[in-house]
Design an enzyme around this catalytic site. Structure first.
Site, PDB file in Angstrom:
ATOM      1  N   TYR A  38       0.891  -1.254   0.321  1.00 52.75           N
ATOM      2  CA  TYR A  38      -0.172   0.121  -0.003  1.00 52.75           C
ATOM      3  C   TYR A  38       0.817   1.318  -0.179  1.00 52.75           C
ATOM      4  CZ  TYR A  38      -2.687  -3.713   1.990  1.00 52.75           C
ATOM      5  OH  TYR A  38      -4.036  -4.772   1.921  1.00 52.75           O
ATOM      6  N   HIS A 106     -11.561  -1.762  -3.077  1.00 55.36           N
ATOM      7  CA  HIS A 106     -11.005  -3.221  -3.628  1.00 55.36           C
ATOM      8  C   HIS A 106     -12.204  -3.936  -3.737  1.00 55.36           C
ATOM      9  CE1 HIS A 106      -7.480  -6.828  -2.569  1.00 55.36           C
ATOM     10  NE2 HIS A 106      -7.787  -7.178  -3.823  1.00 55.36           N
ATOM     11  N   LYS A 113     -13.382 -10.110  -3.075  1.00 53.36           N
ATOM     12  CA  LYS A 113     -12.907  -9.438  -2.016  1.00 53.36           C
ATOM     13  C   LYS A 113     -13.912  -8.672  -0.762  1.00 53.36           C
ATOM     14  CE  LYS A 113      -8.685 -10.253  -2.790  1.00 53.36           C
ATOM     15  NZ  LYS A 113      -7.618 -11.145  -1.772  1.00 53.36           N
ATOM     16  N   CYS A 115     -13.514  -6.162   1.087  1.00 56.80           N
ATOM     17  CA  CYS A 115     -12.150  -4.629   1.765  1.00 56.80           C
ATOM     18  C   CYS A 115     -13.329  -3.857   0.987  1.00 56.80           C
ATOM     19  CB  CYS A 115     -10.344  -5.350   1.632  1.00 56.80           C
ATOM     20  SG  CYS A 115      -9.982  -4.019   1.277  1.00 56.80           S
TER      21      CYS A 115
END
Length: 128
Positions: A38, A106, A113, A115
């Site tokens: 990240y 995401h 995912k 997320c």
């Protein structure tokens, strides 16, 4: 590198565990990566920590790393007001540099995912 996506992630760690960019860096090294994937990490108290420099291609969303930046909220599904305030600051800062980039979660780029565990498009509309 042309940035077209600003991707919001979560660490998927317990909500009460306040980990840091350094912790994530070590986890990603253990996975055989070249370091934290990240570009920014936002701790539970809202502290914004740097991850990879923006000029370094991230390792945060398969198939989109070469044209995106990633910010990771620490936690799984309950984020603090301080974190969301800091997320807004990061997004504003990035939008100044990359005005045409779309803010997405995401999960919007990888249907496998969950997320970051909230609707990023809805959050963006509420925070414009």
């Amino acid at each position: 590198m042309k940035i077209t996506k600003l991707v919001v992630h979560c660490s998927d760690s317990p909500n009460n565990l306040d980990i840091s960019a350094k912790d994530i860096h070590l986890w990603h090294l253990e996975r055989g990566w070249s370091g934290i994937g990240y570009h920014k990490v936002i701790k539970r108290d809202g502290t914004i920590e740097n991850g990879r420099p923006e000029y370094w291609v991230g390792a945060h969303v398969k198939g989109h790393n070469s044209h995106s930046l990633g910010v990771c909220l620490i936690g799984r599904d309950q984020f603090t007001d301080a974190q969301l305030d800091s997320l807004k600051k990061v997004v504003i800062d990035w939008h100044i540099k990359y005005p045409d980039a779309e803010v997405v979660g995401h999960c919007d780029l990888d249907s496998g995912k969950a997320c970051p565990s909230f609707d990023v498009a809805k959050w963006v509309k509420a925070n414009q």
